[in-house]
Scaffold this motif. Sequence first.
Motif, mmCIF file in Angstrom:
data_model
loop_
_atom_site.group_PDB
_atom_site.id
_atom_site.type_symbol
_atom_site.label_atom_id
_atom_site.label_comp_id
_atom_site.label_asym_id
_atom_site.label_seq_id
_atom_site.Cartn_x
_atom_site.Cartn_y
_atom_site.Cartn_z
ATOM 1 N N ARG A 149 70.252 106.269 -68.129
ATOM 2 C CA ARG A 149 71.289 106.428 -67.110
ATOM 3 C C ARG A 149 71.534 107.924 -66.895
ATOM 4 N NH1 ARG A 149 76.719 103.886 -68.747
ATOM 5 N NH2 ARG A 149 77.056 105.945 -69.693
ATOM 6 N N GLN A 150 71.503 108.363 -65.645
ATOM 7 C CA GLN A 150 71.715 109.769 -65.328
ATOM 8 C C GLN A 150 73.192 110.082 -65.101
ATOM 9 O OE1 GLN A 150 68.934 109.885 -61.974
ATOM 10 N NE2 GLN A 150 67.558 111.171 -63.194
ATOM 11 N N THR A 170 70.019 107.269 -48.261
ATOM 12 C CA THR A 170 69.881 108.579 -48.896
ATOM 13 C C THR A 170 69.246 109.557 -47.923
ATOM 14 O OG1 THR A 170 67.718 108.023 -49.827
ATOM 15 C CG2 THR A 170 69.649 107.577 -51.203
ATOM 16 N N VAL A 189 69.413 103.785 -57.778
ATOM 17 C CA VAL A 189 70.855 103.920 -57.582
ATOM 18 C C VAL A 189 71.413 102.540 -57.261
ATOM 19 C CG1 VAL A 189 72.691 105.070 -56.302
ATOM 20 C CG2 VAL A 189 70.529 106.264 -56.729
ATOM 21 N N ARG A 201 64.467 107.718 -58.780
ATOM 22 C CA ARG A 201 65.753 107.209 -59.254
ATOM 23 C C ARG A 201 66.014 105.808 -58.732
ATOM 24 N NH1 ARG A 201 66.912 112.649 -57.857
ATOM 25 N NH2 ARG A 201 67.895 113.875 -59.520
ATOM 26 N N VAL A 245 73.630 110.542 -51.411
ATOM 27 C CA VAL A 245 73.759 109.102 -51.187
ATOM 28 C C VAL A 245 74.847 108.934 -50.144
ATOM 29 C CG1 VAL A 245 74.223 106.851 -52.191
ATOM 30 C CG2 VAL A 245 73.119 108.615 -53.569
ATOM 31 N N LEU A 276 73.209 113.114 -55.030
ATOM 32 C CA LEU A 276 72.207 112.276 -55.678
ATOM 33 C C LEU A 276 71.891 112.783 -57.078
ATOM 34 C CD1 LEU A 276 70.241 109.893 -55.343
ATOM 35 C CD2 LEU A 276 68.603 111.490 -54.318
ATOM 36 N N THR A 287 75.912 103.998 -59.930
ATOM 37 C CA THR A 287 75.181 104.458 -61.107
ATOM 38 C C THR A 287 73.761 104.835 -60.723
ATOM 39 O OG1 THR A 287 76.465 102.879 -62.412
ATOM 40 C CG2 THR A 287 74.594 103.918 -63.496
ATOM 41 N N SER A 288 73.265 105.912 -61.342
ATOM 42 C CA SER A 288 71.889 106.360 -61.125
ATOM 43 C C SER A 288 71.111 106.267 -62.429
ATOM 44 C CB SER A 288 71.879 107.807 -60.606
ATOM 45 O OG SER A 288 70.560 108.310 -60.539
ATOM 46 N N GLY A 347 76.231 112.604 -58.745
ATOM 47 C CA GLY A 347 77.185 111.555 -58.395
ATOM 48 C C GLY A 347 78.527 112.095 -57.922
ATOM 49 N N HIS A 399 71.306 98.296 -53.828
ATOM 50 C CA HIS A 399 70.629 99.300 -54.643
ATOM 51 C C HIS A 399 69.551 99.947 -53.790
ATOM 52 C CE1 HIS A 399 67.825 95.910 -55.066
ATOM 53 N NE2 HIS A 399 66.900 96.813 -55.316
#
Length: 436
Positions: free
Chosen positions: A99-100, A114, A82, A80, A119, A138, A90-91, A141, A74
């Motif tokens: 959750r974005q 990053t 990630v 954020r 990412v 980023l 997942t972000s 996704g 992570h």
Amino acid sequence: MSADTSGGPVVIDLGLERGEPETYHRPERRTTPLWFGPAILAVLLLFSVAASVPPAGPPLSALLRVPIGPGDPHTLTGGRLVVQTAGELTSYDLETGDRQWRVAQDIPVYRLRTGGGLVLLRPWAPGQGEPGTTAVSLRTGAHAWRHERNVITFPADDLMLAVEGVRSLSGSGRRVEKWVEMIDPARGEARWRLWVPSTAVLLAVPGPPGAGARLLLVRDDLTAHLYDVETGSPLAVREMPPANYDPENPVVTGGLVLLRHPGPSGIEISAYDPLTLRPMWTKPAPSIREIQPCGPMACLIGLDGVRAVDPATGDQRWHRPGWRSVEDSGAGLIAYADGPESPTGVVDGATGELLVDLAGWRPVAGKAGGGDLLVTREIDPGSRTMIAVAVPGLPKPRLLAELPPGTGECQSAPKRLICRSVYGELVVWAYRPFTA
């Protein structure tokens, strides 16, 4: 005067009715001070306002819990979190815990990187050739591009390069060989490329005021080559002294490039102008083994402790013989007396003066923001861990709370603490910042 001998009752006339003083029922001055009434009113108003304000929440509260495996990576970036786990990337928003986005992503990586709003995923595939680099947005996704080589970033300078790394006794670090490509983050294509005849140490150096960084390559033939980032045009070439060029040498600090190298009478430190590579000064440093940025200073670390010098002149500003290392963090400079487990405190890089005593505490990685530094302390080894915050202006850390058992591997972000749990969770805690 003659006495009254009539034998009747004697009456003494006090001159007032009912025998009570006149001032009892008609006072000539106040019996209470002038401020008494307003003070009572202010107290009553204070109690009424306090009753209407909800009580403050706990100093540390869980905002988000994410299932995660022991080897799942992570990263924290731009507000954020990630996470890659169970074949998904997942972000999460660190401010709200929402959750974005979540996308399927089964590329096995051991570290998330990053840069440039992306990412970067590079599979962990030892002995199987070059696995390449995959970039995802980023913000959404979505898949952005894939490059066949290793793509590295200089986050502070917003640079992205495709390189072929060279492993050595000091690690892969910044030593590269063959083709070096400056990558356009939007498309993943090379803006320009240059050939390295043998191997070279790669680093970003400051450009002119108001401009971006420049790229410096120190080759094996002891020549330093400076390039424009936008076009790849060569800007300067300088012959350099023999030295152990590795990830920690040379170092950019105070707007100059500092190099530790052998000299005629022992180890020396030399400074170079990053715009022209012109030598600025050289000083003897026989006991120095490492150079580190120290706020506005450059810290020379050796057998006799830590010395801070002005990068512009090389003049010594302060010396702390009891220190063994320093670390530049978001909260200031952290000094260590006996190694990474024993910090001395947060110090002023310009003067070396102690600002916050950290004896017995361990700094948490990351940047808490606002000049704060989160620290932990084990009360009963392996069973109880306390979390506190070191605040500028307070001599010692201020206690926040006790962490649940099995909590470790923590990182900090503005008003957030992110820790792994032995129960297979990554927990995001919200904490209330203090003011001095």
